[in-house]
Design a protein around this motif. Structure first.
Motif, PDB file in Angstrom:
ATOM      1  N   SER A 112      45.021  36.413  38.007  1.00  0.00           N
ATOM      2  CA  SER A 112      44.157  36.852  36.765  1.00  0.00           C
ATOM      3  C   SER A 112      43.368  35.751  36.122  1.00  0.00           C
ATOM      4  O   SER A 112      43.649  34.504  36.496  1.00  0.00           O
ATOM      5  CB  SER A 112      45.127  37.183  35.646  1.00  0.00           C
ATOM      6  OG  SER A 112      44.399  37.424  34.569  1.00  0.00           O
ATOM      7  N   PRO A 113      42.236  35.851  35.720  1.00  0.00           N
ATOM      8  CA  PRO A 113      41.557  34.799  35.087  1.00  0.00           C
ATOM      9  C   PRO A 113      42.156  34.183  33.903  1.00  0.00           C
ATOM     10  O   PRO A 113      41.634  33.286  33.081  1.00  0.00           O
ATOM     11  CB  PRO A 113      40.138  35.261  34.956  1.00  0.00           C
ATOM     12  CG  PRO A 113      40.352  36.937  35.005  1.00  0.00           C
ATOM     13  CD  PRO A 113      41.384  37.322  35.656  1.00  0.00           C
ATOM     14  N   VAL A 114      43.119  35.225  33.126  1.00  0.00           N
ATOM     15  CA  VAL A 114      43.739  34.869  31.824  1.00  0.00           C
ATOM     16  C   VAL A 114      45.203  34.398  32.184  1.00  0.00           C
ATOM     17  O   VAL A 114      45.700  34.724  33.144  1.00  0.00           O
ATOM     18  CB  VAL A 114      43.876  36.352  31.149  1.00  0.00           C
ATOM     19  CG1 VAL A 114      44.616  36.185  29.836  1.00  0.00           C
ATOM     20  CG2 VAL A 114      42.531  36.812  30.861  1.00  0.00           C
ATOM     21  N   MET A 115      45.624  33.432  31.196  1.00  0.00           N
ATOM     22  CA  MET A 115      46.916  32.978  31.331  1.00  0.00           C
ATOM     23  C   MET A 115      48.054  34.061  30.920  1.00  0.00           C
ATOM     24  O   MET A 115      47.951  34.152  29.800  1.00  0.00           O
ATOM     25  CB  MET A 115      47.087  31.540  30.478  1.00  0.00           C
ATOM     26  CG  MET A 115      46.889  30.358  31.476  1.00  0.00           C
ATOM     27  SD  MET A 115      47.773  29.979  33.022  1.00  0.00           S
ATOM     28  CE  MET A 115      49.264  29.775  32.235  1.00  0.00           C
TER      29      MET A 115
END
Lengths: 194, 194
Positions: free
Chosen positions: A174-177
């Motif tokens: 994912s580009p999100v943590m």
């Protein structure tokens, strides 16, 4: 077989209060991760194992391993899983290094380091979930695969080097943590779709 | 904007015991679903709203809505979310039909039916998560989208007809029957990747 290793650096290795998990080394995160690894609607993922490597106070290291194929008497809520981790810690209190105890409900507790566990799995495909890895949708998976996840603190540099030495491949989801508990859902979903 | 509507048929609408969520109309499932909708590692999804439509005893229907952009004083563990739902139910105890109360921490409680809520959203793209829908990876999403999820009981036939009448499109996430809390992670991941 799908196997997960969660390195929970602050997770308590002595009895903790199951009604206040966030204050107990973020055991809430640990419990949600175990829940998402093993439970689906009305069923348990029998093909899945999750090892929680706990290195917080007072008796580190401890590994509590949940085997989906044998799991019984545990529910997917945080508190039920926390109660079972407490039972495992109690039973494993006096273990010597590399000894283990089987609780006979799908849970095994051992006094073992993260390094030793990864060494034992080093003949398998090892995938380390990491922001800078290859997109999970593009990775070829073998039948048996071991996923390694850090917790909210992240993975120590020394541990990353160890994983590299054992041939772990980095994969990004994912580009999100995300939380480790989220990562497990995405990994399962990708494997379920193959 | 990402908006989720969870229909929680048995969820308590009067005060419940936050230390025994599974016995309180499976409030553990509700809390994990809210957690996964709003929290990511070290942050809150400010672009996300989740409405929990609760129709269990004693004062149904109630909708507790969490607005990511205003959320404060809430943690991602089940108990923290449960405590906040209890606060909302207490504050909303005497609401009349279609009235609402703002708790000023990102939570709004209303006495409103699922039907009324869906009607209010009917100008948006509505996606109903369902096993027989189109693969989520193939769906074109607008900027504002509303996802509708059933809980572990499933969606009543009457409610499904209502969704169809409002033009909801069915979408499938997985060959496996997942919890609503898992579905939200997969939806977020798909949107995060776009």
């Amino acid at each position: 077989m799908r196997e997960f290793i969660l390195l929970a650096l602050k997770a308590k290795t002595s009895l903790f209060n199951v009604n206040n998990l966030p204050e107990e080394g973020r055991m809430d995160l640990v419990c949600r991760t175990v829940s998402n690894a093993l439970f689906i609607s009305n069923d348990v993922r029998r093909d899945t194992i999750i090892h929680v490597v706990m290195t917080g106070p007072k008796y580190p290291p401890k590994i509590v391993s949940f085997y989906g194929k044998d799991l019984k008497g545990i529910n997917p809520d945080e508190k039920s899983i926390a109660e079972n981790i407490n039972l495992a810690l109690e039973k494993g209190k006096n273990l010597k290094l590399n000894e283990e105890t089987n609780l006979k409900n799908g849970i095994v507790v051992s006094k073992k380091s993260f390094e030793q566990l990864v060494r034992e799995k080093s003949n398998n495909q090892i995938v380390y979930l990491h922001k800078k890895g290859e997109d999970i949708r593009k990775i070829k998976f073998k039948d048996d695969v071991v996923f390694v996840l850090g917790d909210y603190i992240g993975m120590p540099k020394k541990t990353e080097s160890l994983l590299e030495r054992f041939g772990a491949k980095k994969s990004n989801l994912s580009p999100v943590m995300l939380f480790a508990s989220h990562c497990i859902i995405i990994v399962h979903n990708e494997l379920d779709r193959r």
